[in-house]
Design an enzyme around this catalytic site. Sequence first.
Site, PDB file in Angstrom:
ATOM      1  CE  LYS A  49      37.404   6.433 -33.005  1.00 10.56           C
ATOM      2  NZ  LYS A  49      38.572   7.304 -32.831  1.00 10.56           N
ATOM      3  CG  ASP A  76      39.583   6.956 -29.377  1.00  6.77           C
ATOM      4  OD1 ASP A  76      40.150   6.484 -28.368  1.00  6.77           O
ATOM      5  OD2 ASP A  76      39.852   6.596 -30.545  1.00  6.77           O
ATOM      6  CE  LYS A  78      43.360   5.372 -29.820  1.00  7.04           C
ATOM      7  NZ  LYS A  78      42.696   6.329 -30.708  1.00  7.04           N
ATOM      8  CG  ASP A  81      50.393  12.986 -18.889  1.00  8.82           C
ATOM      9  OD1 ASP A  81      51.360  13.015 -18.103  1.00  8.82           O
ATOM     10  OD2 ASP A  81      50.173  13.861 -19.740  1.00  8.82           O
ATOM     11  CB  THR A 135      43.568  -1.918 -35.065  1.00 11.92           C
ATOM     12  OG1 THR A 135      43.113  -0.574 -34.999  1.00 11.92           O
ATOM     13  CG2 THR A 135      42.686  -2.768 -34.193  1.00 11.92           C
ATOM     14  NE  ARG A 226      41.228   5.315 -42.319  1.00 17.88           N
ATOM     15  CZ  ARG A 226      42.479   5.009 -42.012  1.00 17.88           C
ATOM     16  NH1 ARG A 226      43.469   5.528 -42.718  1.00 17.88           N
ATOM     17  NH2 ARG A 226      42.743   4.195 -41.017  1.00 17.88           N
TER      18      ARG A 226
HETATM   19  O1  C5P Z   1      39.267   4.719 -40.589  1.00 14.44           O
HETATM   20  P1  C5P Z   1      39.319   3.560 -39.645  1.00 14.44           P
HETATM   21  O2  C5P Z   1      38.075   2.716 -39.661  1.00 14.44           O
HETATM   22  O3  C5P Z   1      40.577   2.764 -39.782  1.00 14.44           O
HETATM   23  O4  C5P Z   1      39.345   4.285 -38.221  1.00 14.44           O
HETATM   24  C1  C5P Z   1      39.552   3.635 -37.035  1.00 14.44           C
HETATM   25  C2  C5P Z   1      39.345   4.591 -35.889  1.00 14.44           C
HETATM   26  O5  C5P Z   1      39.559   3.898 -34.686  1.00 14.44           O
HETATM   27  C3  C5P Z   1      40.285   5.786 -35.875  1.00 14.44           C
HETATM   28  O6  C5P Z   1      39.547   6.901 -35.407  1.00 14.44           O
HETATM   29  C4  C5P Z   1      41.359   5.411 -34.883  1.00 14.44           C
HETATM   30  O7  C5P Z   1      41.855   6.530 -34.188  1.00 14.44           O
HETATM   31  C5  C5P Z   1      40.603   4.493 -33.929  1.00 14.44           C
HETATM   32  N1  C5P Z   1      41.399   3.471 -33.237  1.00 14.44           N
HETATM   33  C6  C5P Z   1      42.106   2.478 -33.898  1.00 14.44           C
HETATM   34  N2  C5P Z   1      42.811   1.536 -33.193  1.00 14.44           N
HETATM   35  C7  C5P Z   1      42.806   1.554 -31.854  1.00 14.44           C
HETATM   36  C8  C5P Z   1      42.074   2.530 -31.175  1.00 14.44           C
HETATM   37  C9  C5P Z   1      41.373   3.471 -31.893  1.00 14.44           C
HETATM   38  O8  C5P Z   1      42.090   2.447 -35.134  1.00 14.44           O
HETATM   39  N3  C5P Z   1      43.438   0.616 -31.180  1.00 14.44           N
END
Ligand code: C5P
Length: 246
Positions: A49, A76, A78, A81, A135, A226
Amino acid sequence: MYIIDTRGCIVSYSNFFNIPKIIIALDFCNKKSAMKLVNLLDPSIYYLKIGKEMFTILGCKFIKELQEMGFNIFLDLKFHDIPNTVFNAIKAAADLGIWMLSVHASGGKKMLISAKKALKSFKTPPLLIAVTALTSLKEKELKEIGIQISLTEYILKLSKLSHDCGLDGIVCPGREAKKIKFLFGNKYKIITPGIRIAKDLPYDQNNIITPKKAKELKIDYIVIGRSITMSKNPIKKLDLIIKSMQ
Ligand code: C5P
């Protein structure tokens, strides 16, 4: 259960079809760090991603490089617009041969229809998915932006809207996955970030689930950032994640 090659990469594991597919969120601030991880990953197992950070730093050239290595890319960005702008942005992204693309469902019906229309001329269009609620979002933050329904109701509403506009699936927290599968069926893909295993810190995520739970909920794709990117031994961590889902 799984096979590890000479570099220490997981190249194959059993029960592959019964577990959520893994999308690694390449959230790094430079190419060197990203490539250190990418070089350990098998493109036939992991999806990558590219989000706002890496895309802003490295752009389309980096995507091409990863594709040449055999990776399927989830771009991603997102998009959110006016319909015409989203139409053109989606077309431009699909021209890159992207595997999956995201828009914000809260952009509304016209924007979602426009996004879908933009892919009409592509022989193998990317999967078009809509982000329902981040999330990281808390119930109280929804109220702060003027939305008076619960987070779950909000997610279900936007899931229905995206489904009715012909999108391929949605990004949503694990908590709502079961209901969404029940309402819209298995073909409607669920992509869930906020994935953590024992001892992982939640950081800014507020709706987290384990990979094991994601499997139980029949989530199609889990997005892991992460938990892997901050790990001293990402391959060992992926081992643990995969093992926990077997
Ligand atoms: O580091 P972590 O596992 O929290 O990363 C989650 C990834 O998913 C990030 O790249 C974030 O931009 C993406 N994301 C998210 N929640 C969403 C959509 C995308 O955390 N609803």
